[in-house]
Design a protein around this motif. Structure first.
Motif, short mmCIF file in Angstrom:
data_model
loop_
_atom_site.label_atom_id
_atom_site.label_comp_id
_atom_site.label_asym_id
_atom_site.label_seq_id
_atom_site.Cartn_x
_atom_site.Cartn_y
_atom_site.Cartn_z
N UNK A 202 12.86 32.77 -14.83
CA UNK A 202 13.62 31.63 -15.33
C UNK A 202 14.80 32.07 -16.16
N UNK A 203 15.90 31.39 -15.97
CA UNK A 203 17.08 31.63 -16.79
C UNK A 203 17.06 30.75 -18.03
N UNK A 204 15.96 30.02 -18.22
CA UNK A 204 15.86 29.12 -19.35
C UNK A 204 16.38 27.73 -19.06
N UNK A 205 16.87 27.51 -17.86
CA UNK A 205 17.40 26.20 -17.48
C UNK A 205 16.26 25.35 -16.93
N UNK A 206 15.38 24.97 -17.83
CA UNK A 206 14.21 24.15 -17.50
C UNK A 206 14.40 22.76 -18.07
N UNK A 207 13.69 21.78 -17.52
CA UNK A 207 13.86 20.41 -18.02
C UNK A 207 13.21 20.19 -19.37
N UNK A 208 13.90 19.43 -20.19
CA UNK A 208 13.36 18.97 -21.46
C UNK A 208 12.80 17.58 -21.19
N UNK A 209 11.49 17.52 -21.14
CA UNK A 209 10.84 16.25 -20.83
C UNK A 209 10.48 15.54 -22.11
N UNK A 210 10.54 14.26 -22.13
CA UNK A 210 10.65 13.30 -21.03
C UNK A 210 12.09 12.89 -20.73
N UNK A 211 13.09 13.55 -21.34
CA UNK A 211 14.48 13.15 -21.13
C UNK A 211 15.06 13.66 -19.81
N UNK A 212 14.49 14.73 -19.27
CA UNK A 212 14.96 15.36 -18.04
C UNK A 212 16.41 15.83 -18.17
N UNK A 213 16.66 16.48 -19.31
CA UNK A 213 17.91 17.18 -19.53
C UNK A 213 17.59 18.67 -19.56
N UNK A 214 18.57 19.50 -19.25
CA UNK A 214 18.36 20.94 -19.26
C UNK A 214 18.21 21.44 -20.69
N UNK A 215 17.18 22.26 -20.92
CA UNK A 215 16.94 22.82 -22.25
C UNK A 215 18.06 23.77 -22.67
N UNK A 216 18.70 24.43 -21.72
CA UNK A 216 19.70 25.44 -22.05
C UNK A 216 21.11 24.87 -22.20
N UNK A 217 21.49 23.96 -21.32
CA UNK A 217 22.89 23.49 -21.33
C UNK A 217 23.05 22.00 -21.61
N UNK A 218 21.95 21.25 -21.65
CA UNK A 218 22.02 19.83 -21.97
C UNK A 218 22.46 18.92 -20.84
N UNK A 219 22.72 19.48 -19.68
CA UNK A 219 23.13 18.68 -18.52
C UNK A 219 21.91 18.00 -17.91
N UNK A 220 22.12 16.93 -17.13
CA UNK A 220 20.97 16.34 -16.42
C UNK A 220 20.32 17.41 -15.54
N UNK A 221 18.99 17.46 -15.62
CA UNK A 221 18.25 18.47 -14.86
C UNK A 221 17.91 17.92 -13.48
N UNK A 222 18.03 18.69 -12.41
CA UNK A 222 18.39 20.11 -12.38
C UNK A 222 19.90 20.32 -12.51
N UNK A 223 20.27 21.17 -13.46
CA UNK A 223 21.67 21.53 -13.66
C UNK A 223 22.07 22.55 -12.59
N UNK A 224 23.31 22.96 -12.59
CA UNK A 224 23.78 23.91 -11.59
C UNK A 224 22.99 25.21 -11.58
N UNK A 225 22.71 25.77 -12.76
CA UNK A 225 21.97 27.03 -12.83
C UNK A 225 20.52 26.84 -12.36
N UNK A 226 19.91 25.71 -12.72
CA UNK A 226 18.54 25.43 -12.28
C UNK A 226 18.49 25.32 -10.76
N UNK A 227 19.52 24.72 -10.17
CA UNK A 227 19.58 24.61 -8.71
C UNK A 227 19.64 25.98 -8.06
N UNK A 228 20.45 26.87 -8.64
CA UNK A 228 20.52 28.24 -8.12
C UNK A 228 19.18 28.94 -8.24
N UNK A 229 18.52 28.77 -9.38
CA UNK A 229 17.19 29.37 -9.58
C UNK A 229 16.20 28.83 -8.56
#
Length: 114
Positions: free
Chosen positions: A18-45
């Protein structure tokens, strides 16, 4: 899945580095960059974890979509968002390749191209 994070298991059952781009639940935002999850990096992972097994990726994301709908509805039942937007956010990006079957192993577009 562990706690309020989500670990992606690859087609062989291994958990992706993991690059740390995991969802922050229950908001479903990226823990690393704050974007809606899955963010670009999470998609690549996720693409890396499920390389060669797009159908398994879609099944995994469909399960997460269901959990996200439940979580977001519990947070605010009156304005839980447009389910069509969530569907596109979770399942639209891996299916946007023109002419590709979900189980295809052809080279996918990068998440930024979607």
């Amino acid at each position: 899945m562990n706690g309020d994070g989500v670990a992606a298991a690859g087609a062989d059952g291994s958990v992706a580095a993991s690059s740390g781009h995991l969802p922050l639940r229950p908001l479903w935002l990226c823990r690393a960059c704050g974007q809606p999850w899955p963010c670009g990096r999470a998609k690549l992972d996720l693409l890396g974890s499920y390389q060669g097994s797009r159908l398994n990726l879609l099944v995994y994301l469909a399960g997460l979509l269901h959990e996200a709908i439940d979580d977001l509805h519990r947070l605010n039942p009156s304005t839980s968002g447009d389910v069509r937007d969530l569907f596109d956010r979770f399942l639209g990006w891996p299916t946007r390749n023109r002419g590709c079957h979900p189980s295809s192993t052809s080279h996918p577009q990068t998440p930024e191209e979607t």
